[in-house]
Structure formats: structure tokens, C-alpha cells
Design an enzyme around this catalytic site. Structure first.
Site, PDB file in Angstrom:
ATOM      1  N   HIS A  36       0.831  -1.209   0.000  1.00  0.00           N
ATOM      2  CA  HIS A  36       0.000   0.000   0.000  1.00  0.00           C
ATOM      3  C   HIS A  36       0.864   1.258   0.000  1.00  0.00           C
ATOM      4  O   HIS A  36       0.471   2.296   0.524  1.00  0.00           O
ATOM      5  CB  HIS A  36      -0.993  -0.008   1.171  1.00  0.00           C
ATOM      6  N   THR A  37       2.026   1.142  -0.602  1.00  0.00           N
ATOM      7  CA  THR A  37       2.908   2.301  -0.745  1.00  0.00           C
ATOM      8  C   THR A  37       2.922   2.805  -2.184  1.00  0.00           C
ATOM      9  O   THR A  37       3.267   3.954  -2.421  1.00  0.00           O
ATOM     10  CB  THR A  37       4.353   1.924  -0.352  1.00  0.00           C
ATOM     11  N   GLY A 122      -7.673 -13.685  -7.926  1.00  0.00           N
ATOM     12  CA  GLY A 122      -8.164 -13.059  -6.684  1.00  0.00           C
ATOM     13  C   GLY A 122      -7.356 -13.421  -5.453  1.00  0.00           C
ATOM     14  O   GLY A 122      -7.779 -13.201  -4.325  1.00  0.00           O
ATOM     15  N   GLY A 124      -4.276 -12.256  -4.772  1.00  0.00           N
ATOM     16  CA  GLY A 124      -3.279 -11.246  -4.432  1.00  0.00           C
ATOM     17  C   GLY A 124      -1.951 -11.514  -5.114  1.00  0.00           C
ATOM     18  O   GLY A 124      -0.904 -11.026  -4.685  1.00  0.00           O
ATOM     19  N   SER A 127      -3.055 -11.717 -10.872  1.00  0.00           N
ATOM     20  CA  SER A 127      -3.492 -12.429 -12.077  1.00  0.00           C
ATOM     21  C   SER A 127      -3.939 -11.431 -13.145  1.00  0.00           C
ATOM     22  O   SER A 127      -3.724 -11.660 -14.337  1.00  0.00           O
ATOM     23  CB  SER A 127      -4.626 -13.391 -11.746  1.00  0.00           C
ATOM     24  N   ASP A 172       2.014  -3.824  -9.686  1.00  0.00           N
ATOM     25  CA  ASP A 172       1.779  -5.150 -10.270  1.00  0.00           C
ATOM     26  C   ASP A 172       2.214  -5.202 -11.735  1.00  0.00           C
ATOM     27  O   ASP A 172       2.851  -6.160 -12.178  1.00  0.00           O
ATOM     28  CB  ASP A 172       0.299  -5.526 -10.146  1.00  0.00           C
TER      29      ASP A 172
HETATM   30  C1  GLA Z   1      -2.945  -4.313  -5.151  1.00  0.00           C
HETATM   31  C2  GLA Z   1      -2.754  -3.176  -6.138  1.00  0.00           C
HETATM   32  C3  GLA Z   1      -1.330  -2.635  -6.069  1.00  0.00           C
HETATM   33  C4  GLA Z   1      -0.924  -2.307  -4.636  1.00  0.00           C
HETATM   34  C5  GLA Z   1      -1.253  -3.466  -3.694  1.00  0.00           C
HETATM   35  C6  GLA Z   1      -1.013  -3.118  -2.260  1.00  0.00           C
HETATM   36  O1  GLA Z   1      -2.157  -5.398  -5.536  1.00  0.00           O
HETATM   37  O2  GLA Z   1      -3.024  -3.621  -7.447  1.00  0.00           O
HETATM   38  O3  GLA Z   1      -1.218  -1.504  -6.900  1.00  0.00           O
HETATM   39  O4  GLA Z   1      -1.526  -1.123  -4.200  1.00  0.00           O
HETATM   40  O5  GLA Z   1      -2.591  -3.894  -3.838  1.00  0.00           O
HETATM   41  O6  GLA Z   1       0.332  -2.901  -2.016  1.00  0.00           O
END
Ligand code: GLA
Length: 379
Positions: A36-37, A122, A124, A127, A172
């Protein structure tokens, strides 16, 4: 050869009566630290994993893109000249990516092919970013535009933000497009500069899927973003990246308690991510593990995106002798945790954690010992 790679080639050959002209791939990712950065212009430290979206394809002369989605046993098609949004399903990521590439003025040619993925959906593990980057690579392979990694990653993010409607950051897509085998990547999400960071020797990265799922489109992710933006406004800076822990502490009393905790996570997580890079460069897995543990605790207590299942699997992981550190990874609200473990204890770790987690929650975990893979490519 990867098993799925072979299956995709064989299915293409059955379907179209000849071998594919081109084969492209893009990996999912796991984030070691820096959570979440990214949407706070901060730092992240992910690696591309050996879970991949594959597309076998051949060019088409007209304007139609036709794809057989093996995982859904569904054939989809659309016209490049008439891109319209439809109900959200895998096709929208493909169509949305075409739209984003065209919006950047890139001249797209059409193709047809077969697509298969082994990135769990889904969980994390990105995908959807892998699907976007594989699609971009397919268009690149038939159209021949310049492959500028940062630009392609940004267009993938544009697809998420504007076509799918998720306000995700850039991590991502950046890692799916820029990953390098054997390395994690420190990404400065403001400048998009990257730095290769080696994994500590004799360690393994283990992905612990809780088998619980989140909905990223749901409000909680966008709500966290809004809270971070509010904190940045308070400090009169562009993003929380521009605030350090001393500044935060000096103004603690003036911030509303919730905003304070959200900001404390982001500011401290940026510092931890840079410290993690240094620990990796110094080949210090114990230090890296401690930083990962602190990251989880901060996501659980200050950012409040962990869940009982994630906390349970992290506790199980930390209880094993081979574990240097463990934390939830990705957006949170379900999905996966990641652990750094001694390589010679990885198999035992996987077994013990699965058992411990089943006893604690009744759920069956999926556990993968992963290696750091190469970013999107034409094979
Ligand atoms: C998801 C979002 C990313 C990032 C993470 C948390 O994967 O797609 O951009 O914010 O959550 O770090």
C-alpha cells in the site's frame, strides 16, 4: 518446457490446424515488502513468480481479436475499431489493454490465439496484471511497436483504473513487465526507476495462499487510498512519500486517529522497504525477515487490511524453525501471505504450515515455493 506452455501450444494447434506463429507470456508477482505504498508514490520490493499467463497466437489481417480462454472454455472476440466496455470478465482486461495501447497512439494489429493462466485469480498474486501484460506483449508481437516497459506498465494501470474501475497503483504491472530471474526489484513508484535486488543466499520465498478471497473492486481499497490522500493534503505534500517519521510524529496530535494510523503505516513501510533492500544487499535474511514481520503487524494494526485467516497463517509460519519472517502480501482482505525461509527447511515448512493453518482455521492452504521469474516476454 513449462507444462502449461506445452498445453497452450497443443491447444492452439488443435484449434487452428497449425502451430502458433508466436508465444508470449507474463508472470504474476509476490510482494516481499512495501505494501500500500505504490499509490503513495513510495517504494515496493516485489518479484515476478513462476506462475504465468501464456498466449499462443498468430496475426490476423482484419480488425478482429479472437481468443480462446482455456480456463473458462470460452471463445471471445472483439473489433479493434469498436472497443466498448462489457460486463467485467477476463475479456475486459484484454479489450481494456487494447484500448489503453490505442489511447497512447500505438498502431495495433489484430491476432487470434489461445490463452491459459496458472496465476490463481483473486489471490493477491496479480493475475489481472499478468493478463494485461501478456495481452500487451501479444499486441507488441504482431504490431511491432517499441516495448517501453514503464510505458506499457502505466497503460496496464490505466486499464485497471479507467476500463475496469479499480484505482490500483503501478506495482503489479511494473513487476510483471520488468521482473528478472533470480532477483526482486525495488521500484520507486514515483520515478519508476528500478533496482535489481538479489534474494539472500540459501533462502526460499514461500507463498501461503489462505484460500480466502477478496474483492479488490470493493470499497475498502479505494477507501484506504482516499485516507492516504487526506493525510498527504494535511501535510501539504503531493503524496505520503514526502513525509518522514519525524514529521509525522511532530504532528501526531493534529491528525485524526484513523488518518494518523493509516499515514504511520505508509511512512514506516517506505522506510522498511528501503531497509529491506539494504538487508538483501548485505545478504542478511534475519534482518529482512524482521522487517517483513514488522510490515505485517503494521498492515494488521495500523492499515487494517489483514484478516483472521491471514493472521493465522502468518502466526503458523512464524512458529516454524526455518522461517525468517512472514507477512500478508498484496492488497489484503484475504488471499496470500509470503514467507522468507531457510532453503533447506522449505519443504518441511510448507507441510507444517499447511497443517497448523488447517487446525487453526479449518481451511486448506495452497502453498508454493517460488523462484523469481523473468518479466513479460516473447518465447
Ligand atoms: C494491489 C494493487 C497494487 C498495490 C497493492 C497493495 O495489488 O493492485 O497496486 O496497491 O494492492 O500494495
Amino acid at each position: 518446457m513449462d507444462k502449461i506452455q506445452q498445453v497452450v501450444i497443443d491447444t492452439f494447434t488443435d484449434h487452428f490446424g497449425e502451430a502458433p506463429a508466436l508465444l508470449v507470456r507474463a508472470p504474476g508477482r509476490v510482494n516481499l515488502i512495501g505494501e500500500h505504498t505504490d499509490y503513495n508514490d513510495g517504494f515496493v520490493l516485489p518479484l515476478a513468480i513462476n506462475r504465468t499467463v501464456w498466449i499462443a497466437l498468430r496475426p490476423r489481417e482484419d480488425d478482429r481479436v479472437r481468443v480462446y480462454l482455456m480456463d473458462f472454455q470460452q471463445e471471445v472476440d472483439f473489433s479493434l475499431d469498436q472497443l466498448e466496455k462489457g460486463p467485467s470478465n477476463p475479456l475486459e482486461y484484454i479489450k481494456g489493454m487494447a484500448w489503453a495501447l490505442e489511447s497512447a497512439g500505438l498502431n495495433l494489429k489484430a491476432w487470434e490465439g489461445v490463452l491459459k493462466s496458472d496465476v490463481p485469480i483473486g489471490a493477491g498474486l496479480s493475475s489481472s496484471a499478468a493478463l494485461e501484460m501478456a495481452t500487451a506483449r501479444a499486441f507488441h508481437a504482431v504490431s511491432g511497436f517499441v516495448w517501453n516497459k514503464a510505458q506499457i506498465a502505466k497503460l496496464g494501470q490505466k486499464t485497471e483504473n479507467q476500463w475496469i474501475g479499480v484505482k490500483s497503483g503501478i506495482m503489479d504491472q511494473m513487476i510483471s513487465v520488468s521482473g528478472q530471474a533470480g532477483y526482486a526489484l525495488l521500484i520507486d513508484c514515483r520515478s519508476l526507476e528500478t533496482e535489481l535486488v538479489p534474494l539472500p543466499t540459501d533462502t526460499a520465498v514461500v507463498i501461503l495462499d489462505t484460500s480466502t478471497r477478496r474483492g479488490l473492486v470493493g470499497g475498502a481499497y479505494n477507501e484506504r487510498r482516499a485516507q492516504c490522500e487526506e493525510a498527504a493534503r494535511f501535510f501539504r505534500v503531493k503524496a505520503l512519500r514526502d513525509v518522514n517519521l519525524d514529521q509525522l510524529e511532530a504532528h501526531m496530535d493534529q491528525l485524526e486517529p484513523l488518518t494518523r494510523r493509516r499515514a504511520r503505516h505508509v511512512v514506516s513501510e517506505n522506510e522498511r522497504t528501503l531497509a529491506a533492500r539494504d538487508a538483501m544487499k548485505a545478504n542478511d535474511p534475519s534482518k529482512l525477515g524482521r522487517l517483513m514481520n514488522d510490515s505485517h503487524d503494521s498492515l494488521r494494526d495500523d492499515f487494517e487490511v489483514s484478516t483472521d485467516a491471514l493472521n493465522a497463517i502468518v502466526e503458523c509460519a512464524r512458529g516454524h524453525w526455518a522461517c525468517y519472517g512472514a507477512r500478508m502480501t498484496g492488497a489484503g482482505f484475504g488471499g496470500c501471505a509470503v514467507a522468507l525461509v531457510k532453503a533447506n527447511g522449505a519443504t518441511d515448512f510448507a507441510q507444517q504450515v499447511a497443517e497448523c493453518y488447517r487446525t487453526a482455521t479449518g481451511h486448506t492452504a495452497q502453498i508454493y515455493i517460488t523462484s523469481a521469474a523473468e518479466g513479460a516476454s516473447t518465447v
